[in-house]
Design a protein around this motif. Structure first.
Motif, PDB file in Angstrom:
ATOM      1  N   ILE A  27       0.835  -1.199   0.000  1.00  0.00           N
ATOM      2  CA  ILE A  27       0.000   0.000   0.000  1.00  0.00           C
ATOM      3  C   ILE A  27       0.875   1.255   0.000  1.00  0.00           C
ATOM      4  O   ILE A  27       0.531   2.267  -0.609  1.00  0.00           O
ATOM      5  N   MET A  28       2.043   1.190   0.632  1.00  0.00           N
ATOM      6  CA  MET A  28       2.973   2.327   0.605  1.00  0.00           C
ATOM      7  C   MET A  28       3.490   2.565  -0.815  1.00  0.00           C
ATOM      8  O   MET A  28       3.615   3.704  -1.254  1.00  0.00           O
ATOM      9  N   ARG A  29       3.793   1.475  -1.543  1.00  0.00           N
ATOM     10  CA  ARG A  29       4.216   1.611  -2.942  1.00  0.00           C
ATOM     11  C   ARG A  29       3.092   2.195  -3.786  1.00  0.00           C
ATOM     12  O   ARG A  29       3.334   3.034  -4.660  1.00  0.00           O
ATOM     13  N   LEU A  30       1.858   1.757  -3.523  1.00  0.00           N
ATOM     14  CA  LEU A  30       0.724   2.287  -4.267  1.00  0.00           C
ATOM     15  C   LEU A  30       0.592   3.792  -4.022  1.00  0.00           C
ATOM     16  O   LEU A  30       0.401   4.567  -4.960  1.00  0.00           O
ATOM     17  N   PHE A  31       0.711   4.220  -2.772  1.00  0.00           N
ATOM     18  CA  PHE A  31       0.638   5.645  -2.463  1.00  0.00           C
ATOM     19  C   PHE A  31       1.739   6.422  -3.186  1.00  0.00           C
ATOM     20  O   PHE A  31       1.515   7.541  -3.645  1.00  0.00           O
ATOM     21  N   GLU A  32       2.926   5.834  -3.287  1.00  0.00           N
ATOM     22  CA  GLU A  32       4.013   6.495  -4.019  1.00  0.00           C
ATOM     23  C   GLU A  32       3.657   6.630  -5.497  1.00  0.00           C
ATOM     24  O   GLU A  32       3.847   7.687  -6.092  1.00  0.00           O
ATOM     25  N   HIS A  33       3.148   5.555  -6.092  1.00  0.00           N
ATOM     26  CA  HIS A  33       2.762   5.596  -7.510  1.00  0.00           C
ATOM     27  C   HIS A  33       1.647   6.613  -7.741  1.00  0.00           C
ATOM     28  O   HIS A  33       1.645   7.306  -8.758  1.00  0.00           O
ATOM     29  N   SER A  83      -8.890  -2.370 -10.493  1.00  0.00           N
ATOM     30  CA  SER A  83      -9.871  -1.955 -11.501  1.00  0.00           C
ATOM     31  C   SER A  83      -9.246  -0.999 -12.507  1.00  0.00           C
ATOM     32  O   SER A  83      -9.496  -1.104 -13.717  1.00  0.00           O
ATOM     33  N   LEU A  84      -8.441  -0.067 -12.025  1.00  0.00           N
ATOM     34  CA  LEU A  84      -7.782   0.879 -12.930  1.00  0.00           C
ATOM     35  C   LEU A  84      -6.834   0.159 -13.883  1.00  0.00           C
ATOM     36  O   LEU A  84      -6.777   0.483 -15.080  1.00  0.00           O
ATOM     37  N   GLN A  85      -6.115  -0.835 -13.376  1.00  0.00           N
ATOM     38  CA  GLN A  85      -5.220  -1.607 -14.243  1.00  0.00           C
ATOM     39  C   GLN A  85      -5.999  -2.353 -15.315  1.00  0.00           C
ATOM     40  O   GLN A  85      -5.535  -2.483 -16.443  1.00  0.00           O
ATOM     41  N   THR A  86      -7.184  -2.836 -14.972  1.00  0.00           N
ATOM     42  CA  THR A  86      -8.014  -3.555 -15.934  1.00  0.00           C
ATOM     43  C   THR A  86      -8.628  -2.589 -16.947  1.00  0.00           C
ATOM     44  O   THR A  86      -8.685  -2.899 -18.142  1.00  0.00           O
ATOM     45  N   LEU A  87      -9.075  -1.437 -16.478  1.00  0.00           N
ATOM     46  CA  LEU A  87      -9.701  -0.456 -17.367  1.00  0.00           C
ATOM     47  C   LEU A  87      -8.708   0.197 -18.327  1.00  0.00           C
ATOM     48  O   LEU A  87      -9.057   0.530 -19.454  1.00  0.00           O
ATOM     49  N   PRO A  89      -5.260  -0.891 -19.355  1.00  0.00           N
ATOM     50  CA  PRO A  89      -4.066  -1.749 -19.395  1.00  0.00           C
ATOM     51  C   PRO A  89      -2.930  -1.180 -20.248  1.00  0.00           C
ATOM     52  O   PRO A  89      -1.773  -1.485 -20.007  1.00  0.00           O
ATOM     53  N   GLU A  90      -3.256  -0.357 -21.201  1.00  0.00           N
ATOM     54  CA  GLU A  90      -2.249   0.201 -22.099  1.00  0.00           C
ATOM     55  C   GLU A  90      -1.730   1.553 -21.623  1.00  0.00           C
ATOM     56  O   GLU A  90      -0.881   2.148 -22.289  1.00  0.00           O
ATOM     57  N   ASN A  91      -2.265   2.044 -20.484  1.00  0.00           N
ATOM     58  CA  ASN A  91      -1.902   3.385 -20.054  1.00  0.00           C
ATOM     59  C   ASN A  91      -1.601   3.437 -18.555  1.00  0.00           C
ATOM     60  O   ASN A  91      -2.398   3.957 -17.770  1.00  0.00           O
ATOM     61  N   PRO A  92      -0.444   2.923 -18.135  1.00  0.00           N
ATOM     62  CA  PRO A  92      -0.117   2.945 -16.710  1.00  0.00           C
ATOM     63  C   PRO A  92      -0.041   4.365 -16.142  1.00  0.00           C
ATOM     64  O   PRO A  92      -0.308   4.582 -14.963  1.00  0.00           O
ATOM     65  N   ASN A  93       0.293   5.333 -16.988  1.00  0.00           N
ATOM     66  CA  ASN A  93       0.330   6.718 -16.535  1.00  0.00           C
ATOM     67  C   ASN A  93      -1.040   7.149 -16.025  1.00  0.00           C
ATOM     68  O   ASN A  93      -1.162   7.783 -14.971  1.00  0.00           O
ATOM     69  N   LEU A  94      -2.095   6.788 -16.747  1.00  0.00           N
ATOM     70  CA  LEU A  94      -3.455   7.132 -16.324  1.00  0.00           C
ATOM     71  C   LEU A  94      -3.842   6.367 -15.063  1.00  0.00           C
ATOM     72  O   LEU A  94      -4.514   6.910 -14.179  1.00  0.00           O
ATOM     73  N   VAL A  95      -3.416   5.127 -14.955  1.00  0.00           N
ATOM     74  CA  VAL A  95      -3.701   4.320 -13.756  1.00  0.00           C
ATOM     75  C   VAL A  95      -3.213   5.058 -12.515  1.00  0.00           C
ATOM     76  O   VAL A  95      -3.893   5.086 -11.485  1.00  0.00           O
ATOM     77  N   TYR A  96      -2.040   5.676 -12.614  1.00  0.00           N
ATOM     78  CA  TYR A  96      -1.451   6.334 -11.453  1.00  0.00           C
ATOM     79  C   TYR A  96      -1.919   7.776 -11.270  1.00  0.00           C
ATOM     80  O   TYR A  96      -1.892   8.296 -10.164  1.00  0.00           O
ATOM     81  N   LYS A  97      -2.385   8.420 -12.327  1.00  0.00           N
ATOM     82  CA  LYS A  97      -2.859   9.804 -12.210  1.00  0.00           C
ATOM     83  C   LYS A  97      -4.357   9.890 -11.917  1.00  0.00           C
ATOM     84  O   LYS A  97      -4.835  10.905 -11.418  1.00  0.00           O
ATOM     85  N   TRP A  98      -5.102   8.837 -12.218  1.00  0.00           N
ATOM     86  CA  TRP A  98      -6.560   8.851 -12.125  1.00  0.00           C
ATOM     87  C   TRP A  98      -7.091   9.360 -10.781  1.00  0.00           C
ATOM     88  O   TRP A  98      -8.065  10.119 -10.763  1.00  0.00           O
ATOM     89  N   PRO A  99      -6.501   8.997  -9.645  1.00  0.00           N
ATOM     90  CA  PRO A  99      -7.048   9.498  -8.374  1.00  0.00           C
ATOM     91  C   PRO A  99      -7.036  11.020  -8.254  1.00  0.00           C
ATOM     92  O   PRO A  99      -7.771  11.587  -7.447  1.00  0.00           O
ATOM     93  N   TRP A 128     -16.778   1.115  -6.034  1.00  0.00           N
ATOM     94  CA  TRP A 128     -18.008   0.684  -6.727  1.00  0.00           C
ATOM     95  C   TRP A 128     -18.160   1.358  -8.074  1.00  0.00           C
ATOM     96  O   TRP A 128     -18.633   0.752  -9.037  1.00  0.00           O
ATOM     97  N   HIS A 129     -17.773   2.618  -8.155  1.00  0.00           N
ATOM     98  CA  HIS A 129     -17.821   3.323  -9.460  1.00  0.00           C
ATOM     99  C   HIS A 129     -17.001   2.566 -10.488  1.00  0.00           C
ATOM    100  O   HIS A 129     -17.457   2.330 -11.625  1.00  0.00           O
ATOM    101  N   LEU A 130     -15.797   2.176 -10.106  1.00  0.00           N
ATOM    102  CA  LEU A 130     -14.934   1.460 -11.041  1.00  0.00           C
ATOM    103  C   LEU A 130     -15.464   0.061 -11.345  1.00  0.00           C
ATOM    104  O   LEU A 130     -15.389  -0.390 -12.492  1.00  0.00           O
ATOM    105  N   GLN A 131     -15.991  -0.619 -10.332  1.00  0.00           N
ATOM    106  CA  GLN A 131     -16.579  -1.946 -10.571  1.00  0.00           C
ATOM    107  C   GLN A 131     -17.745  -1.859 -11.549  1.00  0.00           C
ATOM    108  O   GLN A 131     -17.901  -2.724 -12.418  1.00  0.00           O
ATOM    109  N   THR A 132     -18.533  -0.803 -11.426  1.00  0.00           N
ATOM    110  CA  THR A 132     -19.652  -0.591 -12.354  1.00  0.00           C
ATOM    111  C   THR A 132     -19.143  -0.375 -13.772  1.00  0.00           C
ATOM    112  O   THR A 132     -19.705  -0.918 -14.724  1.00  0.00           O
ATOM    113  N   ARG A 133     -18.092   0.389 -13.918  1.00  0.00           N
ATOM    114  CA  ARG A 133     -17.508   0.609 -15.256  1.00  0.00           C
ATOM    115  C   ARG A 133     -16.981  -0.701 -15.840  1.00  0.00           C
ATOM    116  O   ARG A 133     -17.094  -0.932 -17.042  1.00  0.00           O
TER     117      ARG A 133
END
Length: 136
Positions: A27-33, A83-87, A89-99, A128-133
């Motif tokens: 979770i600390m690595r996730l917060f860094e990303h 969920s972000l990684q699944t939504l 997959p081709e854009n890790p930059n967006l996965v980490y900036k989305w929040p 839940w928002h992401l699960q719905t998407r």
């Protein structure tokens, strides 16, 4: 959903110190990303703003608390990331900036703002928002 996320990452039993230690580092690595400020990290984990020293301990592998609130919060954060990684997959930059990106689904607030302002329920709302998407 929170327990499913923990199981997805291989933490079938989050009550063991070993698994909670791995979760803390993860979770600390996730917060860094996600580039989450220290005060926000504490808030997302349900910790007091005066508990800054805990984050350093978690980075070194100190086990997260075994309580349900802590494990649920971590589970929702991991579910959001998965969920972000699944939504995207081709854009890790967006996965980490989305929040940090304003989102109409949250009345123009960022997901991070929702999670901070609404606490545990905000984590659930974002997950839940992401699960719905994903289910569309």
């Amino acid at each position: 959903m929170a327990q499913a996320a923990l199981q997805e990452y291989g933490f079938v039993d989050p009550t063991t110190k070993e698994n909670r230690s791995k979760l803390a580092k993860m979770i600390m690595r996730l917060f860094e990303h996600w580039d989450i400020p220290v005060a926000d990290q504490l808030e997302l984990l349900g910790q007091s703003p005066k508990s800054r020293n805990l984050l350093g301990k978690y980075r070194k592998g100190e086990p997260l608390p075994a309580g349900r609130d802590s494990m649920d919060r971590v589970g929702y954060l991991l579910s959001i990331h998965s969920s972000l990684q699944t939504l995207f997959p081709e854009n890790p930059n967006l996965v980490y900036k989305w929040p940090h990106v304003r989102n109409q689904a949250f009345a123009g607030r960022t997901p991070l703002e929702v999670m901070k302002e609404e606490g545990h329920l905000g984590l659930i709302k974002v997950a839940w928002h992401l699960q719905t998407r994903l289910s569309r």
